[in-house]
Design a protein around this motif. Sequence first.
Motif: not given
Lengths: 459, 459
Positions: A38-39, A41, A124, A126, B15-16
């Motif tokens: 997962y990235k 943000i 993503r 968060q 953003s990532p």
Amino acid sequence: MAQKPGIPKGTRDFSPVEMARRNYIFDTIKRNFRLFGYKQIETPSMENLSTLMGKYGEEGDKLLFKIQNSGDFLKSCDDQELLCRNLLRLTNKMCEKGLRYDLTVPFARYVVQHRNDLVLPFKRYQIQPVWRADRPQKGRYREFYQCDADIVGSDSLLNEVDLLLLTDKNFSDLGINVCIHVNNRKILTGIAEVIGEADRLIDITVAIDKIDKIGLDNVNVELREKGLGEGAVNALRPILELSGSNDEKLAVMSEILKDSETGMKGIEELREVIGAVGRLGIKSEIRLDISLARGLNYYTGTIIEVKARDVAIGSISGGGRYDNLTGVFGMPGLSGVGISYGADRIYDVMLQLDLFPEDLGQTVKVMFVNFGTREAEQSMLYIKALREHGVPAQLYPDNAKMKKQMSAADSDNVPYVAFVGESELGKDAIVLKDMKSGEQTVVSLADLIGRLSCPCAAE
Amino acid sequence: MAQKPGIPKGTRDFSPVEMARRNYIFDTIKRNFRLFGYKQIETPSMENLSTLMGKYGEEGDKLLFKIQNSGDFLKSCDDQELLCRNLLRLTNKMCEKGLRYDLTVPFARYVVQHRNDLVLPFKRYQIQPVWRADRPQKGRYREFYQCDADIVGSDSLLNEVDLLLLTDKNFSDLGINVCIHVNNRKILTGIAEVIGEADRLIDITVAIDKIDKIGLDNVNVELREKGLGEGAVNALRPILELSGSNDEKLAVMSEILKDSETGMKGIEELREVIGAVGRLGIKSEIRLDISLARGLNYYTGTIIEVKARDVAIGSISGGGRYDNLTGVFGMPGLSGVGISYGADRIYDVMLQLDLFPEDLGQTVKVMFVNFGTREAEQSMLYIKALREHGVPAQLYPDNAKMKKQMSAADSDNVPYVAFVGESELGKDAIVLKDMKSGEQTVVSLADLIGRLSCPCAAE
């Protein structure tokens, strides 16, 4: 002049010990989010009210914290407008921004706004605070953190499997014994269909969602109040009282739902997800829970809710699949699945069960006692070398009484205290005291570094 | 129905890739804060307006974001009150809370509120966003992060030394070449005394603070406008034009200030701090800068400001010693010294100088291509094992065309792609492609784990 300072109700200061514990939770979850691809943000704390309003129901709109515009809005109001005292209309003039209420709507807004830069599927995560003007009460705050992971742009059930593995790993790593309840909205739809109340799906799921809290009888009362016929209420009963293993429940349900195409699709999806997770192997129990509906009406497939087993505290995590998260922002047809971890609930569980590691309260590994100017400077040289090897270390800044210095080390949980006194000056000698055993030894700087640094901490 | 989504001006989505870079900065600073023995606290995003108002000057009060009360304040306003359109008075009725403007005032409030639980000296760090209703412009945002470290309850100059070592380590670790400017407010006081304008200290320091921006001539114009005599302006000139090494400057200044006790105390303090830092050895240049005053009037001793050498961007960090931080909250006489790092400025510097590590954009170390149900489940088993060894790994969730899957791996900067196709099923064989070299090899799971895991990452 002097004010007695305080903070707004429902908000909190976090002390160093509380922060160490909170970081333990955040770091664990974050590490696993990354491990699973997962990235991260982040979105602004403030969103335009037009983004937030109408997304959380009427009640939710009232719970938004609204931020006053900078300009003088009074100038643009005529007398009539002011004297009407129409709060909503004046608020619209006074406030264009609000604090985010959750991480889901800002994420949907993010996806639509940056659609041209995103490669789908997009995973993503968060981790940010959210704000709700709720009535403050025990365990409920006006500012609290959510930790969300979502995958959008893919309807593969492997995403559900991945999220369940992630959830299992998170709670295993934190040492919390959990039961992961799963359901599927399509099964609920199927139930509404086969009991002949297909257009009452929302009433039925809202009522079902309350079964744990208010019990079957009260749920039935509510269903009747909503206008469900006695036949439907009776037909629902065996479904709500379902028991046995997941396989047994699935077998019974697929019999009941055999005439509902949607219901059977839900059964099939759950069977696939539960089966794959079982074959991959996880530590937590996965339990099919037909009563699980999670209030929110935007789930369209899998529904997930996590409960701690050893403490009664309600759900500590929840999520599911939705098919139209971004539709309201003009980007229809994007399917996604996600899960949200409530840091505060997890914190309370871990505190109650004494699950935090013991050494979390430590600040440094070694504190040097201050014996005066020359000794302090010699100590600073050692401290600098220790820090360069990744060992947290500090000097007591004042040449205070020994008792005061030692009690500072005590209250910081410092495992070692070092003494560089007059007789150690100009020699490569440090008197090291192990604060647990009380043992004192004389060591060289190299010894000290070797003893306190772990091979991985050095850079 | 569909809205075109956006965010409030002056705020940002991250953003990532931006988050990875920001985390690199935060993680570096946080690691060093801990290495130096600072303890983390967090305070609520909202403070009572009574805590915030009057602490940042009249201009600051206007820049506070105010949050509207939940109740209906209009009911408690009579017609007269509304029609007066007195913004300040109505705002007081409508808003009791505001978003924090910096981390210093909340910290002061924290120290006073929790004084009975704190052991002094207290070293705290805090990394949180702050909000200012400034006019948005390039490089200036309405929501931005500050990273603050302070020691309160000790007037030892070793704290200054420690903060300078910390600052040097932070910027060395980030790879930013900096010059650390230092001064001492007592020297500025001494200057005002010896030029015979002791009561004009604030006018003088405010003017001096601008010397880099507007030059000596304009500063002199301002000083004259403020009412300084020609004699004083002329007496100030050689001080502002001071040059040479720190030792040379200190020698000249101690001659000029010899009749000011306060001034000489400032010289002595600076000599001690600069001397100790020099003997301990740091990478950055420390430069005595008599023009350094840092606008804020609460500094009482050492003043610190950090400038990047290779890019013109103003200060990227600043701080100093204050003697009465908590006085306004009813706790006088507490001395402290602190420094604040501006994450956004540091980000801009690092981006301009290309200082971020190359592999920051990576999400996982290996992505498995999805060849269908059975292959995917086999891949998930491998992925689970990799993750258990601390290797970030993921499966492409959909059985999409190879080209699409590979381009996702490309855009994520994934260094390795793994293939488990039909011919690898049931064998301990994974086809591994190095995305940089293009080389493909067949490896076992154990090989793969050994190759991708670093010994320190495993748990």
